[in-house]
Design a protein around this motif. Structure first.
Motif, PDB file in Angstrom:
ATOM      1  N   THR A 161      -8.401  11.841   3.805  1.00  0.00           N
ATOM      2  CA  THR A 161      -7.563  11.256   2.757  1.00  0.00           C
ATOM      3  C   THR A 161      -6.784  10.055   3.287  1.00  0.00           C
ATOM      4  OG1 THR A 161      -7.333  13.432   1.716  1.00  0.00           O
ATOM      5  CG2 THR A 161      -5.777  11.743   1.042  1.00  0.00           C
ATOM      6  N   VAL A 162      -6.342  10.144   4.545  1.00  0.00           N
ATOM      7  CA  VAL A 162      -5.690   8.984   5.177  1.00  0.00           C
ATOM      8  C   VAL A 162      -6.675   7.820   5.269  1.00  0.00           C
ATOM      9  CG1 VAL A 162      -4.636   8.127   7.306  1.00  0.00           C
ATOM     10  CG2 VAL A 162      -4.070  10.416   6.470  1.00  0.00           C
ATOM     11  N   VAL A 163      -7.936   8.126   5.599  1.00  0.00           N
ATOM     12  CA  VAL A 163      -8.968   7.088   5.644  1.00  0.00           C
ATOM     13  C   VAL A 163      -9.148   6.451   4.273  1.00  0.00           C
ATOM     14  CG1 VAL A 163     -11.431   6.665   6.018  1.00  0.00           C
ATOM     15  CG2 VAL A 163     -10.183   8.139   7.581  1.00  0.00           C
ATOM     16  N   VAL A 164      -9.193   7.292   3.234  1.00  0.00           N
ATOM     17  CA  VAL A 164      -9.313   6.771   1.870  1.00  0.00           C
ATOM     18  C   VAL A 164      -8.126   5.866   1.543  1.00  0.00           C
ATOM     19  CG1 VAL A 164      -9.350   7.406  -0.578  1.00  0.00           C
ATOM     20  CG2 VAL A 164     -10.681   8.737   1.060  1.00  0.00           C
ATOM     21  N   THR A 165      -6.944   6.301   1.936  1.00  0.00           N
ATOM     22  CA  THR A 165      -5.725   5.542   1.637  1.00  0.00           C
ATOM     23  C   THR A 165      -5.721   4.178   2.326  1.00  0.00           C
ATOM     24  OG1 THR A 165      -4.503   7.623   1.476  1.00  0.00           O
ATOM     25  CG2 THR A 165      -3.207   5.614   1.705  1.00  0.00           C
ATOM     26  N   LEU A 166      -6.076   4.156   3.598  1.00  0.00           N
ATOM     27  CA  LEU A 166      -5.923   2.942   4.393  1.00  0.00           C
ATOM     28  C   LEU A 166      -7.126   2.003   4.340  1.00  0.00           C
ATOM     29  CD1 LEU A 166      -4.270   4.442   7.625  1.00  0.00           C
ATOM     30  CD2 LEU A 166      -3.129   3.336   5.696  1.00  0.00           C
ATOM     31  N   LEU A 177       0.832  -1.198   0.000  1.00  0.00           N
ATOM     32  CA  LEU A 177       0.000   0.000   0.000  1.00  0.00           C
ATOM     33  C   LEU A 177       0.871   1.254   0.000  1.00  0.00           C
ATOM     34  CD1 LEU A 177      -3.195   0.588   2.061  1.00  0.00           C
ATOM     35  CD2 LEU A 177      -1.372   2.262   2.191  1.00  0.00           C
ATOM     36  N   PHE A 178       1.896   1.282   0.867  1.00  0.00           N
ATOM     37  CA  PHE A 178       2.756   2.463   0.940  1.00  0.00           C
ATOM     38  C   PHE A 178       3.614   2.614  -0.311  1.00  0.00           C
ATOM     39  CE2 PHE A 178       1.785   1.585   5.418  1.00  0.00           C
ATOM     40  CZ  PHE A 178       1.327   2.835   5.807  1.00  0.00           C
ATOM     41  N   ASP A 179       4.026   1.504  -0.889  1.00  0.00           N
ATOM     42  CA  ASP A 179       4.760   1.575  -2.156  1.00  0.00           C
ATOM     43  C   ASP A 179       3.880   2.189  -3.244  1.00  0.00           C
ATOM     44  OD1 ASP A 179       7.031   0.513  -1.072  1.00  0.00           O
ATOM     45  OD2 ASP A 179       6.597  -1.553  -1.700  1.00  0.00           O
ATOM     46  N   ALA A 180       2.613   1.739  -3.271  1.00  0.00           N
ATOM     47  CA  ALA A 180       1.686   2.271  -4.272  1.00  0.00           C
ATOM     48  C   ALA A 180       1.449   3.765  -4.051  1.00  0.00           C
ATOM     49  CB  ALA A 180       0.364   1.507  -4.213  1.00  0.00           C
ATOM     50  N   LEU A 181       1.326   4.179  -2.772  1.00  0.00           N
ATOM     51  CA  LEU A 181       1.113   5.600  -2.469  1.00  0.00           C
ATOM     52  C   LEU A 181       2.331   6.433  -2.867  1.00  0.00           C
ATOM     53  CD1 LEU A 181      -0.740   7.750  -1.259  1.00  0.00           C
ATOM     54  CD2 LEU A 181       0.268   7.260   0.976  1.00  0.00           C
ATOM     55  N   LEU A 182       3.518   5.922  -2.593  1.00  0.00           N
ATOM     56  CA  LEU A 182       4.740   6.633  -3.001  1.00  0.00           C
ATOM     57  C   LEU A 182       4.804   6.774  -4.515  1.00  0.00           C
ATOM     58  CD1 LEU A 182       7.395   5.105  -0.554  1.00  0.00           C
ATOM     59  CD2 LEU A 182       6.500   7.452  -0.555  1.00  0.00           C
ATOM     60  N   GLN A 183       4.404   5.708  -5.213  1.00  0.00           N
ATOM     61  CA  GLN A 183       4.369   5.783  -6.673  1.00  0.00           C
ATOM     62  C   GLN A 183       3.350   6.824  -7.135  1.00  0.00           C
ATOM     63  OE1 GLN A 183       6.379   4.242  -8.912  1.00  0.00           O
ATOM     64  NE2 GLN A 183       5.317   5.516 -10.446  1.00  0.00           N
ATOM     65  N   GLY A 184       2.235   6.899  -6.387  1.00  0.00           N
ATOM     66  CA  GLY A 184       1.219   7.904  -6.706  1.00  0.00           C
ATOM     67  C   GLY A 184       1.745   9.312  -6.518  1.00  0.00           C
ATOM     68  N   PHE A 185       2.511   9.545  -5.442  1.00  0.00           N
ATOM     69  CA  PHE A 185       3.119  10.864  -5.230  1.00  0.00           C
ATOM     70  C   PHE A 185       4.107  11.193  -6.344  1.00  0.00           C
ATOM     71  CE2 PHE A 185       1.674  10.810  -0.761  1.00  0.00           C
ATOM     72  CZ  PHE A 185       1.270  12.135  -0.646  1.00  0.00           C
ATOM     73  N   ALA A 186       4.856  10.192  -6.785  1.00  0.00           N
ATOM     74  CA  ALA A 186       5.819  10.413  -7.867  1.00  0.00           C
ATOM     75  C   ALA A 186       5.106  10.857  -9.139  1.00  0.00           C
ATOM     76  CB  ALA A 186       6.624   9.143  -8.120  1.00  0.00           C
ATOM     77  N   THR A 187       3.919  10.288  -9.377  1.00  0.00           N
ATOM     78  CA  THR A 187       3.148  10.656 -10.578  1.00  0.00           C
ATOM     79  C   THR A 187       2.486  12.020 -10.397  1.00  0.00           C
ATOM     80  OG1 THR A 187       2.690   8.311 -10.985  1.00  0.00           O
ATOM     81  CG2 THR A 187       1.319   9.919 -12.137  1.00  0.00           C
ATOM     82  N   ALA A 188       1.862  12.237  -9.227  1.00  0.00           N
ATOM     83  CA  ALA A 188       1.116  13.479  -9.002  1.00  0.00           C
ATOM     84  C   ALA A 188       2.027  14.696  -8.865  1.00  0.00           C
ATOM     85  CB  ALA A 188       0.247  13.344  -7.748  1.00  0.00           C
ATOM     86  N   ALA A 189       3.297  14.466  -8.483  1.00  0.00           N
ATOM     87  CA  ALA A 189       4.215  15.579  -8.222  1.00  0.00           C
ATOM     88  C   ALA A 189       4.987  16.028  -9.450  1.00  0.00           C
ATOM     89  CB  ALA A 189       5.191  15.209  -7.102  1.00  0.00           C
ATOM     90  N   LEU A 220      -4.318   9.901  -8.042  1.00  0.00           N
ATOM     91  CA  LEU A 220      -5.469  10.704  -7.646  1.00  0.00           C
ATOM     92  C   LEU A 220      -5.505  10.866  -6.122  1.00  0.00           C
ATOM     93  CD1 LEU A 220      -8.074  12.134  -8.561  1.00  0.00           C
ATOM     94  CD2 LEU A 220      -9.251   9.941  -8.347  1.00  0.00           C
ATOM     95  N   ILE A 221      -5.265   9.774  -5.389  1.00  0.00           N
ATOM     96  CA  ILE A 221      -5.252   9.829  -3.924  1.00  0.00           C
ATOM     97  C   ILE A 221      -4.106  10.718  -3.430  1.00  0.00           C
ATOM     98  CG2 ILE A 221      -4.868   8.470  -1.824  1.00  0.00           C
ATOM     99  CD1 ILE A 221      -6.397   6.183  -3.209  1.00  0.00           C
ATOM    100  N   ALA A 222      -2.931  10.568  -4.036  1.00  0.00           N
ATOM    101  CA  ALA A 222      -1.790  11.416  -3.655  1.00  0.00           C
ATOM    102  C   ALA A 222      -2.092  12.880  -3.923  1.00  0.00           C
ATOM    103  CB  ALA A 222      -0.543  10.979  -4.415  1.00  0.00           C
ATOM    104  N   SER A 223      -2.828  13.161  -5.008  1.00  0.00           N
ATOM    105  CA  SER A 223      -3.153  14.559  -5.336  1.00  0.00           C
ATOM    106  C   SER A 223      -4.067  15.183  -4.289  1.00  0.00           C
ATOM    107  CB  SER A 223      -3.801  14.647  -6.717  1.00  0.00           C
ATOM    108  OG  SER A 223      -5.155  14.210  -6.689  1.00  0.00           O
TER     109      SER A 223
END
Length: 506
Positions: free
Chosen positions: A125-130, A3-15, A361-364
């Motif tokens: 957003t943390v709730v959405v993530t987890l 999950l955290f790997d996916a979120l980090l990848q999301g930040f890399a895309t959104a940033a 989208l979640i990272a954004s």
């Protein structure tokens, strides 16, 4: 860890620079859209769908998400300063926020709205993530009986808490329920209470009612009853929160978030229930001088709690959209259409089939919340300067603003008559101390409650016992009864205790 790997990848895309630019543009445009009455985020996203058709899907979804939650904050600005809700979700904010502005505390009200939006949006957003898949799985188990009782709880709470008496609150509620019956029946398709007017077949538009009861009524009431008072401008003191404001706001932010997030997860829709419940909670919990500010000088908890509940609901509403493909509001319905335009169908498989898009989208959401805070906090002083405009000119501007916004929705003259009719109704209700908020709650939730009740009774094969046969529905029935009975018992016991201590006359 996945999950955290996916979120980090999301930040890399959104940033990436381009996606950050789209996020900033969406937040700025969303804030502006929220300020304008009659032009909600759903309309804005729908208008921009053709323009973004050739934009890369991740960028366009980040852009639309920025408009979505930016508009929810923007609506609080005119609600606080001008008593003109840009969105129905901002109506509760208008009740206390505008009174704070009139008391010279507009800056504190705007600041607590901005920070509360940031806190609630980030936690949600943390709730959405987890918890997105798990929470959605639980929410989908709720059926029509539970949804109906949830709305009855909202009706009961609003009627009991708002207004000078429960009788006045219930009267206002039933007025709103009657308005909600106007138009085509959702199940049979028959026209009801339209008086032969084609314009009423789709029902009475809630934005017209909200703007009429709040903005137009405010102007007319000023002209009829307060205009003779010589006053060149609204009072202005500080534009920031002091230590006492912070102390009163942060518990309200947390409570509003706790109330709002679960409602976003439930595929029943709407920010109205959690915002009104949050307001009712804050009013019940307030004590002493803080309680006395509700409805008079304006209580900061009455702004902080509902704004937090609003933004928590809006953010958490992405859970049923992404994991179930169920839109819970007009805006998420348009977002669903945007997904489908790109050939993507939100649902249980979305996290696998479009993993990069979903996590970007979640990272954004995290990025967008920070952007909104950075954009809006420095602008508090600028917004407060609106109050330096003399009241006659300010109220004339509000009236023009509301009229243009209402006419621009459908270019209908009938809508203008309806708008000013609602304004006159708002003046009468204010004159005789009838709360206006239950009218709007009844109008919004009435048709939904009717449909859910019919579906529930159909499930129970015509028996209303279905509402006490299911554990969750029975729990809500008990809560409704407690809300109705317990305050009356407490008042009765308090009156008896006071009577016991009154010394007998000699």
């Amino acid at each position: 860890m996945d999950l955290f790997d996916a979120l980090l990848q999301g930040f890399a895309t959104a940033a990436t620079p381009m996606n950050l630019l789209w996020a900033l543009l969406g937040c700025a445009l969303g804030t502006a859209v929220g300020v304008l009455p009659g032009i909600g985020p759903a309309v804005a996203v729908a208008m921009l769908l053709p323009i973004t058709a050739k934009v890369e899907i991740t960028a366009s979804m980040i852009f639309f998400a920025g408009i979505y939650y930016g508009a929810m904050y923007g609506g609080s600005t005119t609600s606080i300063l001008l008593n003109t809700p840009g969105e129905t979700a901002s109506m509760v904010t208008a009740m206390e926020g505008n009174k704070m502005a009139k008391s010279g505390r507009a800056g504190a009200a705007l600041a607590t709205a901005a920070i509360g939006s940031f806190v609630a949006g980030t936690i949600a957003t943390v709730v959405v993530t987890l918890f997105a898949p798990g929470v959605a799985e639980f929410a989908v188990r709720l059926g029509p009986p539970e949804y109906f009782m949830l709305m009855v709880l909202a009706f009961t709470t609003v009627s009991a808490v708002l207004g000078q008496s429960m009788v006045r609150g219930i009267t206002s509620l039933f007025l709103g329920l009657a308005m909600g019956c106007v138009g085509m029946d959702q199940i049979s398709g028959a026209a009801r209470y339209t008086g032969g007017k084609m314009e009423l077949l789709d029902g009475i538009d809630i934005v017209l009612v909200a703007v009429g009861l709040f903005a137009v009524a405010e102007v007319l009431y000023y002209a009829l009853y307060e205009g003779k008072v010589k006053e060149s401008q609204n009072a202005i003191s500080r534009v920031h929160m002091n230590r006492r404001d912070w102390k009163r706001s942060w518990p309200a932010w947390i409570r509003g978030t706790v109330i709002g997030a679960p409602f976003g997860c439930i595929p029943a829709g709407g920010t109205e229930i959690p915002t009104f419940l949050s307001y009712a909670t804050e009013k019940k919990l307030a004590k002493g001088e803080d309680k006395a500010e509700f409805g008079t000088k304006g209580a900061i908890e009455g702004v902080a709690g509902p704004e937090a509940a609003n933004n928590a609901t809006v953010t958490a509403a992405l859970i049923p959209l992404l994991t179930l493909g169920i839109p819970t509001s007009n805006t998420t319905a348009v977002l669903l259409g945007a997904f489908q335009n790109y050939g993507i169908n939100p649902g249980p498989q979305l996290f696998d089939s479009a993993q990069v898009l979903v996590w970007a989208l979640i990272a954004s959401l995290y990025i967008g919340n920070v952007m909104l805070l950075v954009l809006n906090l420095p602008m508090v002083g600028m917004w407060v300067k609106l109050l330096r405009v003399p009241k006659p000119q300010l109220y004339a501007g509000i009236l023009i603003f509301a009229t243009v916004g209402a006419y621009g929705m459908r270019q209908s003259t009938f809508d203008l008559f309806l708008l000013f009719g609602m304004g006159l109704l708002g003046v009468l209700m204010r004159r005789f101390d009838f709360p206006t908020a239950p009218v709007v709650v009844g109008m919004i939730l009435g048709p939904l409650a009717e449909a859910q009740m019919r579906n529930a009774v159909a499930i129970g094969e015509g028996s209303f016992s279905i509402f006490v046969q299911r554990p969750m529905s029975l729990t809500l029935v008990i809560i409704v009864l407690l809300v109705l009975i317990v305050p009356r018992l407490l008042q009765y016991w308090a009156a008896r205790r006071a009577a016991r201590h009154v010394p007998m006359a000699m």
